[in-house]
Design a protein around this motif. Structure first.
Motif, PDB file in Angstrom:
ATOM      1  N   VAL A 158       0.839  -1.206   0.000  1.00  0.00           N
ATOM      2  CA  VAL A 158       0.000   0.000   0.000  1.00  0.00           C
ATOM      3  C   VAL A 158       0.871   1.252   0.000  1.00  0.00           C
ATOM      4  O   VAL A 158       0.597   2.215  -0.716  1.00  0.00           O
ATOM      5  CB  VAL A 158      -0.973  -0.014   1.206  1.00  0.00           C
ATOM      6  CG1 VAL A 158      -1.663   1.328   1.378  1.00  0.00           C
ATOM      7  CG2 VAL A 158      -2.006  -1.127   1.041  1.00  0.00           C
ATOM      8  N   ALA A 159       1.945   1.237   0.793  1.00  0.00           N
ATOM      9  CA  ALA A 159       2.865   2.377   0.821  1.00  0.00           C
ATOM     10  C   ALA A 159       3.500   2.585  -0.552  1.00  0.00           C
ATOM     11  O   ALA A 159       3.613   3.719  -1.033  1.00  0.00           O
ATOM     12  CB  ALA A 159       3.939   2.160   1.885  1.00  0.00           C
TER      13      ALA A 159
ATOM     14  N   LYS B 109       3.984   5.760  -5.572  1.00  0.00           N
ATOM     15  CA  LYS B 109       3.876   5.800  -7.031  1.00  0.00           C
ATOM     16  C   LYS B 109       2.821   6.810  -7.476  1.00  0.00           C
ATOM     17  O   LYS B 109       3.026   7.562  -8.424  1.00  0.00           O
ATOM     18  CB  LYS B 109       3.504   4.423  -7.594  1.00  0.00           C
ATOM     19  CG  LYS B 109       4.627   3.441  -7.666  1.00  0.00           C
ATOM     20  CD  LYS B 109       4.096   2.145  -8.294  1.00  0.00           C
ATOM     21  CE  LYS B 109       5.125   1.060  -8.341  1.00  0.00           C
ATOM     22  NZ  LYS B 109       4.575  -0.194  -8.894  1.00  0.00           N
ATOM     23  N   ALA B 110       1.683   6.820  -6.786  1.00  0.00           N
ATOM     24  CA  ALA B 110       0.588   7.724  -7.130  1.00  0.00           C
ATOM     25  C   ALA B 110       0.993   9.186  -6.967  1.00  0.00           C
ATOM     26  O   ALA B 110       0.428  10.064  -7.614  1.00  0.00           O
ATOM     27  CB  ALA B 110      -0.639   7.415  -6.266  1.00  0.00           C
ATOM     28  N   ARG B 111       1.986   9.447  -6.119  1.00  0.00           N
ATOM     29  CA  ARG B 111       2.465  10.810  -5.895  1.00  0.00           C
ATOM     30  C   ARG B 111       3.709  11.127  -6.717  1.00  0.00           C
ATOM     31  O   ARG B 111       4.381  12.113  -6.491  1.00  0.00           O
ATOM     32  CB  ARG B 111       2.723  11.013  -4.412  1.00  0.00           C
ATOM     33  CG  ARG B 111       1.417  11.116  -3.632  1.00  0.00           C
ATOM     34  CD  ARG B 111       1.600  10.898  -2.148  1.00  0.00           C
ATOM     35  NE  ARG B 111       0.347  11.003  -1.423  1.00  0.00           N
ATOM     36  CZ  ARG B 111      -0.601  10.071  -1.371  1.00  0.00           C
ATOM     37  NH1 ARG B 111      -0.444   8.941  -2.034  1.00  0.00           N
ATOM     38  NH2 ARG B 111      -1.698  10.246  -0.679  1.00  0.00           N
TER      39      ARG B 111
END
Length: 85
Positions: free
Chosen positions: A30-31, A36-38
């Motif tokens: 999850v981290a 990656k999303a940021r």
């Protein structure tokens, strides 16, 4: 231990199963997704379970130093390739 499709039986009095490794792996995953999303491309994540994203600057592998708690004064050096972490 008896393992069936939807059941695990421990056939020994006092036997236990710890599921913390599953939680640690999930937390690391999850981290990694959040980073990656940021837009973060390179990171080493320690959630009790190591996970790597990309690779470290100026080297091909992450260098991880660890202490062996039960061994007085002994330190080890562990190198992990990106695919290993």
């Amino acid at each position: 231990m008896d393992i069936q499709d939807d059941l695990i039986c421990i056939n020994k009095a006092g036997g236990q199963i710890s599921l913390n490794g599953i939680a640690q792996g999930l937390a690391a995953d999850v981290a990694q997704q959040a980073l990656k999303a940021r837009g973060i491309e390179h990171a080493l994540i320690d959630a009790g379970e190591l996970s790597s994203l990309g690779k470290p600057q100026n080297r091909d592998v992450y260098m991880i130093k660890f202490s062996l708690q039960n061994m007085q004064g002994i330190n080890g050096l562990f190198t992990a390739a990106q695919s290993f972490c």
